[in-house]
Design an enzyme around this catalytic site. Structure first.
Site, short mmCIF file in Angstrom:
data_model
loop_
_atom_site.label_atom_id
_atom_site.label_comp_id
_atom_site.label_asym_id
_atom_site.label_seq_id
_atom_site.Cartn_x
_atom_site.Cartn_y
_atom_site.Cartn_z
N ASP A 11 0.72 -1.00 -0.07
CA ASP A 11 0.03 -0.07 -0.06
C ASP A 11 0.70 1.16 0.06
OD1 ASP A 11 -2.16 1.68 0.45
OD2 ASP A 11 -1.81 1.62 2.70
N GLU A 13 -0.19 4.93 0.96
CA GLU A 13 -0.57 6.06 1.86
C GLU A 13 -0.44 5.25 3.16
OE1 GLU A 13 -3.61 8.86 0.76
OE2 GLU A 13 -3.42 7.84 -0.98
N SER A 94 -2.37 0.98 -4.94
CA SER A 94 -2.98 2.11 -4.19
C SER A 94 -4.22 2.51 -4.63
CB SER A 94 -1.94 3.48 -4.20
OG SER A 94 -2.80 4.63 -3.61
MG MG Z 1 -2.93 3.21 3.37
#
Ligand code: MG
Length: 208
Positions: A11, A13, A94
């Site tokens: 991932d 963020e 993402s």
């Molecule tokens: Mg995240």
């Protein structure tokens, strides 16, 4: 002896970069932009809410891009990613958008990223287009079908499909409330710990 190749999906963020929308909330002073997938598990509900706020507050794509360009990475993220990419292949999965991702990818040395798109008219974000539903889980399943051993890490609800689909999926700095809902997934809280988990995963495969 020969064993299957490994690949890692991460991932973005909360794992390598700060949360974009929280940064936008802070820079613009609009508190209700702070909500993330950690707060609202339904991504469409979350995004529709964000679009309404952007419209109401007249916030343009270029304003957000400027904020992202100043955002930087989480401390140690680049070194961690470099170490990992020295040992295996990495794909960033993402739910952000190509229009947002560029400065972050530049800071990370342009790893491969799969993400979505915004629909923009005259610098105004009018909608968004998912490349596909639940891409994170589908990518992991596709990589498995391509004969990879998949290790995944993420921090939120939108990662759990991916984490459960991988041969090994671990949380990275996930909120305790989310960790508790998925007791079969292990948790990590530092890049060292995450790297160690990957190495153990990779070595265990080699010794089979
Ligand atoms: Mg995240």
């Amino acid at each position: 002896m020969f064993s299957k190749q490994t690949i890692v999906t991460l991932d973005l963020e909360g794992v390598l970069a700060p949360e974009i929308w929280i940064a936008v909330a802070e820079k613009t002073g609009i508190a209700d932009l702070r909500l993330t997938t950690r707060d609202i598990p339904d991504y469409d509900v979350l995004m529709q809410g964000r679009l309404k706020i952007l419209e109401r507050e007249n916030i343009t794509l270029s304003t957000i891009q400027k904020i992202i360009a100043d955002l930087g990475l989480l401390e140690g993220a680049k070194d961690f990613l470099d170490s990992l990419r020295d040992e295996t292949q990495v794909i960033i999965l993402s739910d952000t958008f190509q229009e947002f991702a560029y400065p972050i990818m530049k800071n990370l040395g342009f790893p491969t990223i799969f993400c979505h798109n915004l629909i923009v008219e005259n610098d105004k974000i009018v909608s968004y287009q998912l490349r596909m539903q639940d891409q994170k889980t589908k990518v992991v399943n596709a990589l498995r079908a391509l004969n990879y051993n998949v290790f995944s890490a993420g921090d939120s609800f939108n990662d759990t499909g991916m984490l459960l689909a991988a041969h090994k999926g671990v949380f990275f700095n996930a909120p305790e409330s989310i960790e508790k809902q998925f007791p079969t997934l292990e948790s990590t809280h530092s890049y060292n710990e995450l790297l160690q988990k990957f190495r153990i995963f990779s070595e265990t495969l080699g010794s089979r």
